[in-house]
Design an enzyme around this catalytic site. Structure first.
Site, PDB file in Angstrom:
ATOM      1  N   ASP A 100       0.855  -1.179   0.000  1.00 40.28           N
ATOM      2  CA  ASP A 100       0.000   0.000   0.000  1.00 40.28           C
ATOM      3  C   ASP A 100       0.898   1.238   0.000  1.00 40.28           C
ATOM      4  O   ASP A 100       1.761   1.392   0.868  1.00 40.28           O
ATOM      5  CB  ASP A 100      -0.881   0.009   1.251  1.00 40.28           C
ATOM      6  N   ASP A 208      -3.011   4.559  -2.636  1.00 42.24           N
ATOM      7  CA  ASP A 208      -4.151   5.059  -1.877  1.00 42.24           C
ATOM      8  C   ASP A 208      -4.603   6.424  -2.404  1.00 42.24           C
ATOM      9  O   ASP A 208      -3.773   7.342  -2.556  1.00 42.24           O
ATOM     10  CB  ASP A 208      -3.742   5.160  -0.401  1.00 42.24           C
ATOM     11  N   GLU A 267      -6.241   3.462  -6.373  1.00 41.42           N
ATOM     12  CA  GLU A 267      -7.524   3.665  -5.698  1.00 41.42           C
ATOM     13  C   GLU A 267      -8.015   5.057  -6.076  1.00 41.42           C
ATOM     14  O   GLU A 267      -7.326   6.054  -5.805  1.00 41.42           O
ATOM     15  CB  GLU A 267      -7.391   3.546  -4.180  1.00 41.42           C
ATOM     16  N   HIS A 340     -10.705  -3.218   3.354  1.00 41.93           N
ATOM     17  CA  HIS A 340     -10.594  -2.717   4.723  1.00 41.93           C
ATOM     18  C   HIS A 340     -11.479  -1.511   4.995  1.00 41.93           C
ATOM     19  O   HIS A 340     -11.637  -1.112   6.155  1.00 41.93           O
ATOM     20  CB  HIS A 340      -9.136  -2.355   5.024  1.00 41.93           C
ATOM     21  N   ASP A 341     -12.045  -0.921   3.947  1.00 44.55           N
ATOM     22  CA  ASP A 341     -12.901   0.260   4.100  1.00 44.55           C
ATOM     23  C   ASP A 341     -14.385  -0.043   3.915  1.00 44.55           C
ATOM     24  O   ASP A 341     -15.213   0.861   4.039  1.00 44.55           O
ATOM     25  CB  ASP A 341     -12.508   1.339   3.081  1.00 44.55           C
TER      26      ASP A 341
END
Length: 570
Positions: A100, A208, A267, A340-341
């Site tokens: 990430d 991200d 993302e 994870h979100d």
């Protein structure tokens, strides 16, 4: 068939959120030691890539997405030596590691920001986005912020720094100041960091909110919201005027002439299908694929994620099908239900009643993995993990939920309605510990876990599923094998069927030599459908009902509640 250059088209990615995956030292927080203990679980699933959420040094204001040292491992997660062991362990099993990369912002404890905020004349002052108070206002007072942008974590997107008398921009937590990508030195520092990790053996990056790094010049006010002092401003910082330039430069500076097979994933909240084609067109050399959010916004009302509305499955289906068609000729999809979100898909899009959770988990997996794109499996998804039964605000740990509850109290909003929305939409749902066994702490830790374990661990856990032929885990492993074995999953055209049916989900993937039919009943009630001519003799590749015949002998098919099937011709 896909070429070696686009190997990821037939790959499957597994996301690890290390804080919640496995704890090796008993402190209640997952770590790299815990990941190392479960590499065989990941290998047994059959995935090709692991995406590891941030493990770099961080004050943990946003669970590691606030990085204070890019070239490190936070002691809470372990050491660089363990990270090297993880790379080696995955590579030995034929699995790549994607990190990430969080570079829209840093932690406010990063040395870059410490230097930037030291004075207005500091050499690194412009590495972040500083502005004076709005003209005619008192700096630091409510409403004096440079513009009316809202933070994605509630409140204004600006924080006043009394030492230098200016505000800095933070689209997320106030401890996550945004970097100024307009400055070449900032971009060069990011490129150097990426090269450092690639030299260490990393195989790529999931970047991200990377489409936030180019803001609209001048940072103008967003459209105001009646009764509020701040307003959503995503149209002013998402997909900005220089984003394609920045991404092309990053690809060129970091990956050009570097031997190996790498993966870059952007993302990109707010991205449209048309923009995604540009981002992922191989000839433009920006990113290999994007994460888009349209389908996971389907149950959000006008007020955003906390304004929860009932799921419209037709809208969900049509959204995903629209993306399949939009990227059919150029570009590439990322396929996901969970990360994870996001809340757990079985509770959100399926049916988490104990009588249906497994079949609905299988159906959702079948739908997603049969589409064109690269599927992502989030830890526990391969087990059919569900949302946690949250009861109070005190149950939540995520900064986004905590800040929202603060707004509820401050503005005297409906607390029961807010709690119901938090229970459904909180990111904490994805972050409860991985359920390895039926023990008190689900085999996650010998200590007290940082988030409570879901009570259904007693019957929903890896120990009960791995090796069981009819388990959700076995179904996911079968889906992954099929993607590896049949080119139609990666290369086939997409044709959506039954677009307006709220329960039946169906589509066809086709190449010149093969046709794949996906059927799923997304309800508890049996449904019968007519396939029409041409499918008699199709071979059953995978079905969720044990008694299903191996060859299709009729044009009429009846699916039980939450049953799914894949048929292949050719």
């Amino acid at each position: 068939m896909t070429s070696d250059a686009d190997w990821w088209k037939s790959a499957v990615v597994y996301q690890i959120y290390p804080r919640s995956f496995a704890d090796s030292d008993g402190d209640g927080i997952g770590d790299l030691g815990g990941v190392l203990q479960h590499l065989d679980h990941i290998a047994a699933l059959g995935v090709d890539v692991v995406w590891l959420s941030p493990v770099a040094r961080s004050p943990q204001a946003d669970n590691g997405y606030d990085i204070s040292d890019y070239r490190s491992v936070d002691p809470v997660f372990g050491t660089l030596a363990q990270f090297d062991l993880l790379i080696a362990g995955l590579h030995e099993r034929g699995i790549k590691l994607v990190m990430d990369l969080v570079v829209n912002h840093t932690s406010d404890e990063h040395p870059w920001f410490a230097a930037s905020r030291s004075s207005r004349d500091a050499p690194q002052r412009d590495w972040y986005i500083w502005r004076d108070a709005r003209p005619g206002t008192t700096p630091g007072s409510p409403g004096a912020e440079p513009n009316n942008w809202a933070s994605l974590f509630s409140g204004p997107a600006w924080h006043f720094d009394g030492a230098t008398g200016q505000y800095y921009l933070h689209l997320f937590h106030l401890k996550q100041p945004d970097l100024n990508w307009e400055l070449p030195a900032v971009r060069q520092a990011v490129h150097e960091t990426m090269r450092w990790w690639l030299d260490r053996g990393v195989d790529g990056f999931r970047m991200d909110v990377i489409n936030f790094v180019s803001k609209v010049p001048g940072l103008p006010d967003a459209r105001p919201v009646p009764g509020r002092t701040v307003a959503p401003a995503q149209e002013l910082y998402a997909n900005g005027p220089r984003i394609h330039e920045f991404l092309a430069e990053l690809r060129r500076e970091v990956f050009a002439d570097r031997p190996g097979r790498f993966l870059t994933v952007g993302e990109m909240p707010g991205v449209t299908p048309e923009q995604a084609v540009l981002y992922t067109d191989p000839e433009r050399a920006e990113v290999d694929m994007v994460f888009q959010f349209e389908h996971v916004d389907i149950d959000h009302g006008p007020g955003g994620k906390w304004d929860h509305i009932p799921l419209d499955r037709v809208a969900l289906k049509q959204s995903l099908h629209r993306w399949q068609v939009a990227l059919a000729e150029r570009g590439w999809n990322s396929l996901y239900w969970n990360n994870h979100d996001q809340p757990r898909a079985v509770s959100r899009f399926g049916d988490d009643d104990p009588a249906y959770w497994a079949d609905s988990a299988r159906a959702l997996g079948t739908i997603l993995h049969a589409m064109r794109g690269t599927p992502y499996v989030y830890q526990g998804e391969e087990l059919g993990m569900t949302n946690y039964p949250f009861r109070s605000a005190a149950d939540h740990r995520d900064v986004e939920a905590v800040n929202f509850w603060g707004e509820v109290l401050e503005h005297r909003l409906d607390q029961q309605q807010a709690l119901a929305a938090m229970a459904k939409a909180s990111r904490d749902n994805a972050r409860t510990p991985m359920q390895w066994d039926a023990g008190e702490q689900a085999g996650f830790t010998t200590g007290q876990p940082w988030l409570p374990v879901n009570p259904n661990r007693a019957w929903l856990n890896a120990a009960a599923q791995v090796g069981a032929p009819d388990s959700v885990f076995a179904h996911y492993a079968a889906l992954i094998r099929l993607r590896h074995d049949h080119a139609v999953f990666a290369d086939g055209d997409f044709t959506g069927l039954l677009e307006n049916d709220p329960d039946l989900w169906a589509f066809v993937r086709s190449t010149t030599s093969q046709r794949l039919l996906m059927l799923a009943n997304c309800s508890r009630v049996p449904r019968t459908l007519e396939l029409g001519d041409g499918w008699t003799g199709a071979r059953l590749l995978l079905g969720s009902a044990a008694e299903t015949a191996n060859v299709l002998r009729t044009d009429t098919v009846t699916l039980a509640g939450w049953e799914s099937r894949l048929y292949l011709l050719g």
